[in-house]
Design a protein around this motif. Structure first.
Motif, PDB file in Angstrom:
ATOM      1  N   THR A  26     -49.075 -66.221 -66.435  1.00  0.00           N
ATOM      2  CA  THR A  26     -49.103 -66.961 -67.676  1.00  0.00           C
ATOM      3  C   THR A  26     -48.065 -66.374 -68.592  1.00  0.00           C
ATOM      4  N   LYS A  27     -48.038 -67.328 -69.618  1.00  0.00           N
ATOM      5  CA  LYS A  27     -47.294 -66.906 -70.825  1.00  0.00           C
ATOM      6  C   LYS A  27     -47.638 -65.548 -71.444  1.00  0.00           C
TER       7      LYS A  27
ATOM      8  N   GLU B 113     -42.120 -57.995 -72.875  1.00  0.00           N
ATOM      9  CA  GLU B 113     -41.864 -57.883 -71.512  1.00  0.00           C
ATOM     10  C   GLU B 113     -40.609 -56.952 -71.564  1.00  0.00           C
TER      11      GLU B 113
ATOM     12  N   GLY C  97     -45.711 -73.400 -67.292  1.00  0.00           N
ATOM     13  CA  GLY C  97     -45.124 -73.767 -68.587  1.00  0.00           C
ATOM     14  C   GLY C  97     -43.786 -73.395 -69.119  1.00  0.00           C
ATOM     15  N   MET C  98     -43.252 -72.517 -68.467  1.00  0.00           N
ATOM     16  CA  MET C  98     -41.935 -71.935 -68.813  1.00  0.00           C
ATOM     17  C   MET C  98     -40.660 -72.156 -67.725  1.00  0.00           C
ATOM     18  N   ASP C  99     -41.270 -71.880 -66.434  1.00  0.00           N
ATOM     19  CA  ASP C  99     -40.259 -72.009 -65.306  1.00  0.00           C
ATOM     20  C   ASP C  99     -40.475 -73.399 -64.594  1.00  0.00           C
TER      21      ASP C  99
ATOM     22  N   MET D 130     -45.681 -62.521 -70.787  1.00  0.00           N
ATOM     23  CA  MET D 130     -44.229 -62.568 -71.243  1.00  0.00           C
ATOM     24  C   MET D 130     -44.086 -62.031 -72.810  1.00  0.00           C
ATOM     25  N   THR D 131     -45.097 -61.542 -73.409  1.00  0.00           N
ATOM     26  CA  THR D 131     -44.990 -60.842 -74.647  1.00  0.00           C
ATOM     27  C   THR D 131     -44.574 -59.564 -74.653  1.00  0.00           C
TER      28      THR D 131
ATOM     29  N   TYR E 153     -37.685 -66.684 -66.294  1.00  0.00           N
ATOM     30  CA  TYR E 153     -39.192 -66.801 -66.611  1.00  0.00           C
ATOM     31  C   TYR E 153     -39.863 -67.148 -65.186  1.00  0.00           C
TER      32      TYR E 153
ATOM     33  N   VAL F 160     -43.585 -68.350 -64.099  1.00  0.00           N
ATOM     34  CA  VAL F 160     -44.296 -68.416 -65.388  1.00  0.00           C
ATOM     35  C   VAL F 160     -44.738 -69.811 -65.757  1.00  0.00           C
TER      36      VAL F 160
END
Length: 420
Positions: free
Chosen positions: A268-269, A275, A137-139, A272-273, A132, A135
């Motif tokens: 942004t997240k 990916e 909120g993820m990393d 990631m959808t 991530y 990204v």
């Protein structure tokens, strides 16, 4: 805001992205097929060199009651710790040498000379960070839960201390690594989550105990006995403290040069959808930064001077990243993508400049959240001529006009408007 649509921001079609991914897959296949004796020789020479440095440094610190010897021992031991952490520990635990099937240098067995347990780091770094990368909120590496490094992070009065926090983080970076996996600010409501935190804290406590015991109890005690002097014991302890801080500051600097200079984008997240591997490759290329290095600086950075290449191929041997970089730069030129690099001091200086700027609220900053030096989005081009999803070929040169050209054109237009 951060990039939500990476192909759009890169000015590439879906077909372009998949073609880029295929070319990067080919680079991986070539290196994997060519791994062999010279790579193993490089690794074993590095291990011998590091162990020789550490032995020399330890012996010198035993006689550290004299100032020249103190400095020689402290610096030699500091360099040994840097090599162990950067070129050995970090890279071995990425699985770069697993293909050798040597249990001594396998990702599952290496325990490095740092307060953070290897098992914890492999989860927070190998999996979370590399999957991530940048990204929001993820990393957790985006600011380490402590620093504000992008305008997408809401400003709080706490951020006024950005510079002080980063100074402390640099000096005690190994403890930041140890704490990162614990996620101490996370609320744990279930008994299972609370039990997991307890186990993790026990693991960290044991590792800190071993590290502190080795450098600040055992080594000084031996020095005190050999020299029959409590002062010698204290000098050995201070030399070891200097070596650890030297390693911490250097590690922090190398990592920040690869993630926080201008041009290392955030995401942004939303992106990631679903990916694909090719889209992941593209995100790594846009979210990482290099610094120029020769053989010595490259070696001392664990070859993370080639951070872009490392993020593309984290499990390929570090000694191959320099040759990989030639092919990656050619791909960037082919697809008109930026290849973010600069001198070590410039990249590190840009990181500190960003940390200093973002200690302030956005209203005190110039540019926008879509077009700031440290933050960009696909919307940065819309005030000019909108996003260009299809490849644009320059009629006069026959060359592709993509993201690199679009950024250059946008900057030129802003300068023209400013001077008008």
């Amino acid at each position: 805001m951060a990039i939500a649509d990476v192909p759009e921001y890169a000015h590439l079609t879906a077909a372009d992205v998949e073609a880029l991914g295929a070319e990067l897959d080919a680079i991986r296949a070539d290196i994997e097929a060519d791994r062999g004796a010279r790579d193993a020789r490089y690794l074993h020479n590095t291990i011998r060199f590091q162990r020789g440095l550490e032995f020399t440094g330890r012996m010198l610190t035993m006689g550290a009651s004299r100032r020249p010897v103190w400095w020689a021992g402290a610096v030699t031991l500091g360099v040994a710790k840097i090599v162990e952490n950067m070129e050995l520990g970090h890279n071995v635990m990425h699985g770069q040498w697993d293909w050798m099937n040597d249990p001594e240098v396998h990702s599952t067995s290496w325990e490095w000379d740092i307060t953070g347990p290897s098992a914890h780091w492999k989860h927070t770094h190998n999996y979370i960070h590399h999957k991530y990368t940048n990204v929001l909120g993820m990393d957790d590496d985006v600011g380490y839960g402590l620093l504000r490094v992008t305008r997408d992070q809401r400003w709080r009065p706490f951020n006024l201390g950005n510079l002080a926090y980063n100074t402390l983080l640099a000096l005690f970076f190994e403890y930041g690594v140890a704490a990162q996996h614990l996620e101490l600010g996370k609320k744990r409501k279930t008994p299972e989550a609370k039990a997991e935190l307890k186990r993790d804290m026990t693991d960290v406590g044991r590792k800190i105990g071993r590290q502190v015991g080795k450098d600040f109890v055992l080594a000084p005690a031996i020095s005190g006995v050999l020299n029959r002097s409590p002062r010698a014991a204290r000098k050995t302890a201070t030399a070891n403290l200097f070596a650890n801080m030297m390693r911490n500051v250097w590690t922090n600097a190398v990592i920040f040069c690869g993630h926080f200079p201008d041009g290392a984008e955030k995401f942004t997240k939303a992106d990631m959808t679903n990916e694909s591997q090719a889209q992941w490759y593209l995100r790594q290329m846009l979210g990482s930064a290099n610094f120029r290095s020769g053989p010595v600086l490259g070696f001392m950075s664990g070859n993370l001077s080639y951070q872009i290449e490392h993020h593309l191929f984290p499990d390929l041997p570090s000694n191959r990243l320099a040759e990989i970089s030639v092919r990656v730069q050619a791909l960037c030129d082919k697809y008109d993508l930026p290849y973010t690099t600069g001198s070590f001091l410039v990249q590190y200086g840009k990181s500190w400049r960003t940390i200093a700027k973002l200690s302030l609220p956005n209203e005190y900053l110039s540019a926008t959240s879509d077009d700031a030096p440290e933050t960009a989005s696909e919307r940065r081009f819309r005030e000019d001529d909108g996003p260009r999803l299809a490849p644009v070929i320059d009629a006069s040169t026959g060359r592709r006009r993509g993201l690199k050209t679009a950024i250059s054109d946008s900057r030129s237009r802003r300068r023209e408007r400013a001077s008008a």
